[in-house]
Design a protein around this motif. Structure first.
Motif, mmCIF file in Angstrom:
data_model
loop_
_atom_site.group_PDB
_atom_site.id
_atom_site.type_symbol
_atom_site.label_atom_id
_atom_site.label_comp_id
_atom_site.label_asym_id
_atom_site.label_seq_id
_atom_site.Cartn_x
_atom_site.Cartn_y
_atom_site.Cartn_z
ATOM 1 N N PHE A 142 52.854 58.042 26.433
ATOM 2 C CA PHE A 142 53.280 59.442 26.349
ATOM 3 C C PHE A 142 53.118 60.152 27.696
ATOM 4 N N LYS A 143 51.979 59.925 28.336
ATOM 5 C CA LYS A 143 51.693 60.628 29.594
ATOM 6 C C LYS A 143 52.042 59.822 30.837
ATOM 7 N N GLY A 144 52.277 58.504 30.679
ATOM 8 C CA GLY A 144 52.499 57.651 31.843
ATOM 9 C C GLY A 144 51.163 57.166 32.392
ATOM 10 N N LYS A 145 51.190 56.015 33.043
ATOM 11 C CA LYS A 145 49.945 55.449 33.563
ATOM 12 C C LYS A 145 50.232 54.482 34.698
ATOM 13 N N VAL A 146 49.310 54.429 35.649
ATOM 14 C CA VAL A 146 49.384 53.463 36.742
ATOM 15 C C VAL A 146 48.298 52.415 36.521
ATOM 16 N N ILE A 147 48.708 51.164 36.401
ATOM 17 C CA ILE A 147 47.758 50.062 36.218
ATOM 18 C C ILE A 147 47.581 49.350 37.547
ATOM 19 N N ARG A 148 46.349 49.232 37.984
ATOM 20 C CA ARG A 148 46.027 48.545 39.235
ATOM 21 C C ARG A 148 45.282 47.256 38.919
ATOM 22 N N THR A 149 45.651 46.215 39.595
ATOM 23 C CA THR A 149 45.002 44.924 39.377
ATOM 24 C C THR A 149 44.860 44.195 40.704
ATOM 25 N N THR A 150 43.803 43.409 40.827
ATOM 26 C CA THR A 150 43.572 42.623 42.035
ATOM 27 C C THR A 150 44.342 41.319 41.942
ATOM 28 N N SER A 151 45.137 41.042 42.956
ATOM 29 C CA SER A 151 45.965 39.836 42.972
ATOM 30 C C SER A 151 45.529 38.921 44.110
ATOM 31 N N THR A 152 45.318 37.663 43.783
ATOM 32 C CA THR A 152 45.054 36.637 44.802
ATOM 33 C C THR A 152 46.190 35.627 44.735
ATOM 34 N N ARG A 153 46.911 35.498 45.825
ATOM 35 C CA ARG A 153 48.072 34.613 45.852
ATOM 36 C C ARG A 153 48.091 33.822 47.149
ATOM 37 N N ASN A 154 48.946 32.815 47.181
ATOM 38 C CA ASN A 154 49.148 32.019 48.392
ATOM 39 C C ASN A 154 50.265 32.636 49.226
ATOM 40 N N ILE A 155 50.009 32.764 50.521
ATOM 41 C CA ILE A 155 51.048 33.211 51.440
ATOM 42 C C ILE A 155 51.192 32.160 52.540
ATOM 43 N N ILE A 156 52.330 32.154 53.211
ATOM 44 C CA ILE A 156 52.577 31.187 54.267
ATOM 45 C C ILE A 156 51.552 31.367 55.379
ATOM 46 N N CYS A 157 50.980 30.271 55.814
ATOM 47 C CA CYS A 157 49.935 30.301 56.840
ATOM 48 C C CYS A 157 50.439 31.041 58.077
ATOM 49 N N THR A 158 49.663 32.024 58.520
ATOM 50 C CA THR A 158 50.065 32.829 59.677
ATOM 51 C C THR A 158 49.858 32.091 60.997
ATOM 52 N N HIS A 159 49.103 30.987 60.979
ATOM 53 C CA HIS A 159 48.817 30.255 62.208
ATOM 54 C C HIS A 159 49.898 29.210 62.506
ATOM 55 N N CYS A 160 50.246 28.416 61.492
ATOM 56 C CA CYS A 160 51.242 27.361 61.708
ATOM 57 C C CYS A 160 52.623 27.758 61.209
ATOM 58 N N LYS A 161 52.759 28.987 60.670
ATOM 59 C CA LYS A 161 54.035 29.487 60.164
ATOM 60 C C LYS A 161 54.606 28.615 59.038
ATOM 61 N N GLY A 162 53.719 27.959 58.317
ATOM 62 C CA GLY A 162 54.160 27.193 57.166
ATOM 63 C C GLY A 162 54.501 25.742 57.434
ATOM 64 N N SER A 163 54.301 25.275 58.661
ATOM 65 C CA SER A 163 54.600 23.869 58.948
ATOM 66 C C SER A 163 53.465 22.953 58.500
#
Length: 451
Positions: A142-163
């Motif tokens: 009825f009033k609207g709501k913002v749900i916040r959650t902590t996410s841990t995910r894999n991202i492409i390695c910033t050092h080797c750029k994914g190689s």
């Protein structure tokens, strides 16, 4: 795609003894236990490749199938190294005749959800979507709501750029997929009918390249990805419905060469103690005594979802009858994505609120004195107002024989949910045609059973 003969470095006319000799030579060269640690990963890939080629070519039946169809899939029955249409080899490319190879291919491809011929391209390479399920209250919707959650995910390695390797590493083409990052598989769709599909190469994990173990990236240890932790916000808009899904694009795991998946949050609403939602309308129940139903009342009937008290005042003499609902316009749920007004407003359209009135009648023998009944009779209308009802229920006394009227004083009140069940109220049973036959006039008759 490299042929099995090229992998074993032999001619297509090679004899079994020549194939064995070539295999032993290559197996000794690329055996993982015979190479250094940095070359072991490449050697393992190469060793699997030559072992697979040897297994096919040394077997007379498998070799004949491979030489005929160009595939190692025994269930295929059609070439595995074709450009696109496996029916070309059965119908000669479709030249002549009413139906050709493309007609048969498109039919079976569409049957499996493929669509037109361009759908034969390799499917989109995408990481899996992350799905979250949460429960919310009707007040949240009825009033609207913002749900916040902590996410841990894999991202492409910033050092080797994914190689997965150091910058100085020498990358070699994967021998299994020939640097394409995927391999083709033949899938049987029917007797003598096959189709092709692409799967990610498990050796190079879809990158098309391999490298020595010692050249792994120190930050990701060769996995090509690192972990990232962040806060995700999901905005539940006012008026959202139970079961709706909010999608945050490209917030799932990342992987080199793949499109990033989405994070999807699906919310379901808990049952409310007071309100029931139907579409954008709200329903609630409120019980009043018979006096208020006849004479009117002014009372707070519900506490709304935003904390406001909803007070109803009925004018004196306004009669509330059993089964009546009090409708309050624009006091229901907000309408999600309501169109904006011409004056730039955000659109405040809402559903309606329905109060189901439950009238409580007095108990038996409610009066204190018999005179109270006379007073009530003088106050309330004691005759029917409809002339039609009066005429329908009036029995002419002259039509009754003298002294033929029974006065009933002993009876009970039966509730609707306690009435007997009757056969005519039940749906007719469905009969099997085997138990019925038609008579000479075409009507169905039950067959007699043997005694």
């Amino acid at each position: 795609m490299t042929s099995l003969y090229e992998i074993l470095e032999v001619e297509t006319t090679a004899t079994p003894s020549e194939i064995k000799k070539a295999y032993r030579k290559l197996a000794l060269r690329y055996h993982p236990d015979k190479v250094t640690e940095e070359d072991r990963e490449f050697a393992e890939s190469k060793f699997k490749e030559i072992s697979h080629a040897y297994e096919i070519l040394i077997d007379e039946g498998k070799k004949e199938h491979y030489d005929t169809y160009g595939t190692t899939d025994q269930n295929g029955g059609a070439p595995g190294d074709f450009a696109g249409n496996p029916f070309d080899n059965f119908y000669g490319g479709g030249a002549g005749g009413e139906y050709g190879a493309d007609d048969f291919y498109n039919f079976f491809n569409n049957m499996n959800g493929g669509g037109p011929s361009h759908s034969r391209q390799r499917p989109p390479n995408k990481t899996e979507d992350a799905e979250i399920d949460v429960e919310v209250t009707l007040e949240d919707l009825f009033k609207g709501k913002v749900i916040r959650t902590t996410s841990t995910r894999n991202i492409i390695c910033t050092h080797c750029k994914g190689s997965g390797a150091k910058k100085s590493a020498v990358l070699k083409k994967c021998g299994v997929c020939e640097g394409e990052g995927h391999v083709r598989k033949i899938r049987r769709v029917g007797p003598g009918l096959v189709t092709q599909e692409y799967v990610t190469c498990s050796t190079c994990e879809g990158t098309g390249s391999i490298y020595r173990t010692k050249d792994r990236c120190k930050k990701c240890t060769g996995t090509k990805v690192i972990e990232e932790t962040k806060i995700l916000e999901f905005d539940i808009v006012k008026g959202s419905k139970s079961g709706d899904t909010i999608v945050l694009p490209k917030e799932s795991d990342q992987f080199p060469g793949k499109e990033t998946g989405d994070v999807k949050l699906t919310f379901t609403c808990k049952d409310h103690a007071v309100f029931t939602r139907k579409g954008d309308d709200l329903y609630a129940k409120f019980k009043i005594p018979l006096f208020d139903a006849l004479c009117g009342f002014s009372q707070v009937v519900v506490k709304h979802l935003d904390g406001r008290g909803i007070k109803i005042s009925t004018p004196p003499g306004k009669v509330i009858r059993p089964g009546d609902y009090i409708k309050i316009k624009n006091e229901g749920m907000p309408v999600k994505d309501a169109p904006k007004s011409w004056f730039g407003g955000s659109g405040a359209k809402r559903g309606d609120l329905y109060i189901e009135v439950d009238i409580e009648f007095p108990r038996d023998n409610w009066y204190l004195e018999k005179n109270d009944i006379l007073k009530m009779k003088n106050l309330l209308p004691n005759e029917l107002q409809s002339k039609h009802d009066i005429k329908k229920q009036t029995i002419d006394g002259d039509s009754l024989p003298e002294a033929n009227i029974d006065t009933i004083t002993e009876f009970t009140i039966a509730k609707a949910d306690a009435l007997p069940d009757y056969a005519e109220d039940k749906p007719a049973p469905e009969y099997n045609d085997d138990h019925y036959h038609e008579d000479a006039y075409g009507s169905a008759q039950p067959e007699c059973q043997q005694q």
